[in-house]
Design an enzyme around this catalytic site. Structure first.
Site, short mmCIF file in Angstrom:
data_model
loop_
_atom_site.label_atom_id
_atom_site.label_comp_id
_atom_site.label_asym_id
_atom_site.label_seq_id
_atom_site.Cartn_x
_atom_site.Cartn_y
_atom_site.Cartn_z
N ASP A 178 -15.31 2.36 7.04
CA ASP A 178 -14.26 3.28 6.62
C ASP A 178 -14.74 4.16 5.47
O ASP A 178 -14.44 5.36 5.42
CB ASP A 178 -13.00 2.51 6.20
CG ASP A 178 -11.94 3.44 5.66
OD1 ASP A 178 -11.49 4.30 6.42
OD2 ASP A 178 -11.58 3.33 4.48
N LYS A 218 -8.42 -1.89 5.79
CA LYS A 218 -8.58 -2.42 4.42
C LYS A 218 -7.52 -3.48 4.11
O LYS A 218 -7.80 -4.46 3.42
CB LYS A 218 -8.51 -1.26 3.42
CG LYS A 218 -9.79 -0.40 3.45
CD LYS A 218 -9.69 0.83 2.59
CE LYS A 218 -8.88 1.90 3.26
NZ LYS A 218 -9.03 3.26 2.81
N HIS A 236 0.84 -1.20 0.00
CA HIS A 236 0.00 0.00 0.00
C HIS A 236 0.87 1.24 0.00
O HIS A 236 1.87 1.31 0.72
CB HIS A 236 -0.90 0.01 1.25
CG HIS A 236 -1.79 1.20 1.30
ND1 HIS A 236 -3.00 1.25 0.63
CD2 HIS A 236 -1.64 2.40 1.91
CE1 HIS A 236 -3.55 2.44 0.85
NE2 HIS A 236 -2.76 3.15 1.61
#
Ligand code: URA
Length: 433
Positions: free
Chosen positions: A161, A187, A82
């Site tokens: 979220d 996530k 990420h």
């Protein structure tokens, strides 16, 4: 439980317990807490902060609010990566195939670009035929067959979220370490991979503007990951200037391919090699970062990374011949080479301004619904610290509309020059694990 009591508790700098956090996330997701109360709590969190314990419980509540992905049917080691977002950040496109060629499998759900940063899905869609939709069964099959799949979010991951982030965006409550950490890690945990590598950007083009905050965020995310039994490392990397040269969808695909051929811009290659090395070490495929970098360089030299990229494109329905023939990608009608009109060392290249310029050409979206132009964008030919004279090429603009001198000048102004010698930027600023 009453929301007002939780707001008061946080306002008074007390920690919320697990039961309270679970209750408020569930009730908010179900629409039983109004936005005005949640906004008030979010602002209290921004000001009074949260303990690591609270950040962990918040992350867990985010994960529990929706679906999770089960990667247990994927043979071998799974990894997710990420980036907190930057300009010219096409890292997954080169990194994914490279590590997949080393038997570490990248399972990634990506997003689209909004505003000044591009999204991996948009970049991939500039390859004719490429599909970002795979059924669950095909996703697992592709992971087992070739070791890499990048798709759009089909499942309802962390709906809490989604709702909270939209609210934070309009209530001045994005910049809080526990809120960002729980949003990102929720996530990642829900996406199922055992090894997670985070690229935390810091600088003018990132939302973390200084190293102290970036470090705090990285440490919080790594700690959360550990509590979920995930193997997490965070690299804190410079985003004071765009990454690599290309900014814009098909241009970034070309740069990723060139990197897999060994011809990538030095800074971009450095980032890919370091993130990849941390992945290989964390997944137990190499003992040291140095050894892992050697392995990855070999996979570039012998074209195994490139072959994997080709397999990946083909598996998701794309035209794999683009790897050799860039004309098969969308092409811009006009190409402008912009030269410097002054001499000096480049002091700054405002990454945010670069992203906005590319976005105005059509490479990015103004709203979620806008169309984007996959062909247009920029190639930044100079880096901070480079010397330019009054005939040096600063960059190349790819546009589908004719540009005025004023617009070319606007691009030129992004490069700020000085007579003093300027140090080159260090790309990798710290590693947290
Ligand atoms: N990215 C996320 O996914 N969440 C945040 O809170 C900030 C950036």
């Amino acid at each position: 439980m009453r929301m007002v009591d939780l707001i008061l508790k946080k306002r008074n700098k007390e920690a919320l317990n697990e039961e309270e956090i679970n209750w408020l996330i569930q009730a908010y997701t179900e629409g039983n807490i109004p936005d005005y109360q949640m906004s008030s709590l979010l602002m209290a969190i921004c000001i009074q902060d949260m303990t690591d314990e609270e950040a962990f419980h918040l992350t867990k509540a985010m994960v529990l609010s929706g679906d999770t992905i089960d990667l247990s049917e994927v043979d071998g080691k799974t990894v997710d990566k990420h980036s907190t977002g930057g300009v010219g950040d096409k890292t997954s496109l080169a990194l994914g195939p490279l590590i997949a060629s080393c038997n570490v499998k990248l399972a990634k759900m990506s997003g689209r670009g909004l505003g000044h940063t591009g999204g991996t899905l948009d970049k991939l869609e500039s390859i004719p035929g490429f599909s970002i939709e795979l059924s669950d069964v095909d996703f697992i099959k592709q992971m087992n067959d070739i070791g890499i799949a990048i798709i759009g979010q089909t499942k309802n991951l962390c709906p809490a979220d989604k709702k909270l982030y939209a609210l934070r965006d309009v209530t001045g409550t994005v910049e809080s370490v526990p809120l960002i950490a729980s949003s990102i890690m929720g996530k990642k945990i829900a996406s199922g991979a055992k090894t997670i590598v985070l690229d935390v950007k810091v600088g003018s083009g990132a939302f973390m503007k200084d190293l102290t905050h970036a470090k705090d965020l990285s440490e919080t995310m790594v700690e959360i990951g550990k509590k979920f039994n995930r193997n997490v490392s965070a690299l804190i990397t410079n985003m004071d200037e765009p990454l690599g040269e290309a900014v814009g969808n098909s241009l970034e695909i070309i740069e990723a391919i060139e990197t897999l051929k060994g011809n990538g811009p030095k800074d971009f290659e450095e980032l890919v090699l370091h993130l990849g090395a941390h992945i290989l070490v964390n997944a137990g495929e190499a003992e040291t970062i140095r050894e892992a970098i050697g392995v990855l360089k070999t996979q570039i030299d012998n074209r195994e990374g490139l072959n994997k990229f080709r397999e990946f494109i083909k598996a998701q329905g794309g035209d794999d011949l683009v790897v050799e023939d860039y004309k098969r990608l969308p092409q811009a009608k006009y190409v402008y080479e912009v030269k410097s009109e002054n001499k000096g060392y480049i002091q700054s290249i405002n990454a945010l301004a670069v992203g906005v310029y590319a976005s105005k050409l059509g490479a990015g979206r103004a709203t979620k619904e806008s169309d984007i132009d996959l062909a247009v964008g920029l190639k930044m030919k100079k880096k901070i610290g480079d010397y330019v004279d009054n005939d040096s090429t600063l960059g190349i603009i790819y546009s589908n509309e004719e540009l005025s001198d004023e617009s070319l000048n606007e691009f030129r102004k992004i490069f700020v020059l000085t007579h003093e010698k300027i140090d080159k930027r260090t790309l990798i600023l710290d590693v947290v694990k």
